[in-house]
Motif scaffolding. Structure first.
Motif, PDB file in Angstrom:
ATOM      1  N   LYS A 234       0.840  -1.205   0.000  1.00  0.00           N
ATOM      2  CA  LYS A 234       0.000   0.000   0.000  1.00  0.00           C
ATOM      3  C   LYS A 234       0.865   1.241   0.000  1.00  0.00           C
ATOM      4  CE  LYS A 234      -4.528  -1.021   1.438  1.00  0.00           C
ATOM      5  NZ  LYS A 234      -5.575  -0.155   1.005  1.00  0.00           N
ATOM      6  N   LEU A 235       0.426   2.202  -0.804  1.00  0.00           N
ATOM      7  CA  LEU A 235       1.068   3.515  -0.812  1.00  0.00           C
ATOM      8  C   LEU A 235       0.241   4.454   0.050  1.00  0.00           C
ATOM      9  CD1 LEU A 235       1.847   4.163  -4.605  1.00  0.00           C
ATOM     10  CD2 LEU A 235       3.497   3.676  -2.822  1.00  0.00           C
ATOM     11  N   ASN A 236       0.897   5.289   0.858  1.00  0.00           N
ATOM     12  CA  ASN A 236       0.177   6.310   1.617  1.00  0.00           C
ATOM     13  C   ASN A 236      -0.368   7.374   0.670  1.00  0.00           C
ATOM     14  OD1 ASN A 236       1.069   4.945   3.828  1.00  0.00           O
ATOM     15  ND2 ASN A 236       2.648   6.410   4.372  1.00  0.00           N
ATOM     16  N   LYS A 237       0.448   7.710  -0.322  1.00  0.00           N
ATOM     17  CA  LYS A 237       0.098   8.710  -1.332  1.00  0.00           C
ATOM     18  C   LYS A 237       0.497   8.146  -2.680  1.00  0.00           C
ATOM     19  CE  LYS A 237       1.396  12.862   1.304  1.00  0.00           C
ATOM     20  NZ  LYS A 237       2.307  14.018   1.243  1.00  0.00           N
ATOM     21  N   ASN A 238      -0.108   8.684  -3.732  1.00  0.00           N
ATOM     22  CA  ASN A 238       0.335   8.305  -5.068  1.00  0.00           C
ATOM     23  C   ASN A 238       1.805   8.652  -5.225  1.00  0.00           C
ATOM     24  OD1 ASN A 238      -2.183   7.458  -5.935  1.00  0.00           O
ATOM     25  ND2 ASN A 238      -2.726   9.421  -6.822  1.00  0.00           N
ATOM     26  N   LEU A 239       2.453   7.953  -6.114  1.00  0.00           N
ATOM     27  CA  LEU A 239       3.849   8.237  -6.456  1.00  0.00           C
ATOM     28  C   LEU A 239       3.871   8.811  -7.863  1.00  0.00           C
ATOM     29  CD1 LEU A 239       6.947   8.063  -6.284  1.00  0.00           C
ATOM     30  CD2 LEU A 239       6.742   5.699  -7.055  1.00  0.00           C
ATOM     31  N   ILE A 240       4.515   9.957  -8.021  1.00  0.00           N
ATOM     32  CA  ILE A 240       4.651  10.562  -9.332  1.00  0.00           C
ATOM     33  C   ILE A 240       6.125  10.614  -9.705  1.00  0.00           C
ATOM     34  CG2 ILE A 240       4.348  12.663 -10.691  1.00  0.00           C
ATOM     35  CD1 ILE A 240       1.759  13.129  -9.330  1.00  0.00           C
ATOM     36  N   LEU A 241       6.428  10.063 -10.881  1.00  0.00           N
ATOM     37  CA  LEU A 241       7.784  10.105 -11.414  1.00  0.00           C
ATOM     38  C   LEU A 241       7.870  11.259 -12.399  1.00  0.00           C
ATOM     39  CD1 LEU A 241       8.306   6.292 -12.055  1.00  0.00           C
ATOM     40  CD2 LEU A 241       9.110   7.637 -10.104  1.00  0.00           C
ATOM     41  N   ILE A 242       8.878  12.104 -12.204  1.00  0.00           N
ATOM     42  CA  ILE A 242       9.085  13.235 -13.101  1.00  0.00           C
ATOM     43  C   ILE A 242      10.505  13.204 -13.644  1.00  0.00           C
ATOM     44  CG2 ILE A 242       7.378  14.653 -11.897  1.00  0.00           C
ATOM     45  CD1 ILE A 242       9.884  16.251 -10.837  1.00  0.00           C
ATOM     46  N   GLY A 243      10.715  13.950 -14.705  1.00  0.00           N
ATOM     47  CA  GLY A 243      12.041  14.045 -15.294  1.00  0.00           C
ATOM     48  C   GLY A 243      11.948  14.291 -16.785  1.00  0.00           C
TER      49      GLY A 243
END
Length: 170
Positions: free
Chosen positions: A2-11
């Motif tokens: 489970k993730l507490n928050k969404n994960l966003i990958l940037i770059g």
């Protein structure tokens, strides 16, 4: 998992956001979304076609709508297109509601990857290596606002994924 928050990958384009996001999603059994893929699917056009036929503004508006919608999802890994995080509304929402991780590479690595790709990126289409380097430098100023930064140079995909898992305490 489970993730507490969404994960966003940037770059930058060609930094591996989609590849890493997809692999991480499989590893953690969490849904993965790629904004560029969703844009292409919804518009039934490749991103280069959208730029050519409808213009960058139309693309950026669609990107903003999709990104902001995904940010409000739960239990997701999201790969933002290289230019999405430059939008203040997207950046602020992402940093407020999600964990943001910048996949950072040396300029030379990114330029080599962009030049090697068979599918040209619309923003990079007519840029020479020096102009690409300036684009990377300018975008990096905003990418640096991400909550976490991973210097990916000399790391394998597996090592990058392990680093993300460690950062998020998963």
């Amino acid at each position: 998992m489970k993730l507490n928050k969404n994960l966003i990958l940037i770059g930058m384009m060609a930094s591996g956001k989609s590849t890493i996001g997809r692999l991480l999603g499989k590893r953690l059994n969490i849904k993965f979304f790629d904004t560029d893929f969703i844009i292409e699917k919804k518009s039934k056009m490749k991103i280069t076609e959208i730029f050519e036929k409808k213009g960058e503004n139309k693309f950026r508006n669609l990107e903003k709508k999709i990104a902001l919608n995904l940010i409000n999802n739960k239990q997701s890994i999201i790969s933002l297109g290289g230019g999405a995080y430059l939008n203040k509304k997207i950046r602020d929402a992402a940093n407020k509601k999600c964990n943001t991780i910048w996949l950072n590479w040396n300029s030379k690595t990114i330029i080599d990857r962009i030049n090697k790709k068979k599918i040209k990126r619309p923003v990079a289409l007519n840029l020479n290596d020096n102009e690409l380097k300036n684009l990377i430098i300018n975008r990096s100023k905003l990418y640096s606002k991400a909550q976490y930064k991973i210097n990916c140079e000399n790391m394998t995909k597996t090592e990058i994924i392990e680093k993300i898992i460690k950062i998020l305490n998963l």
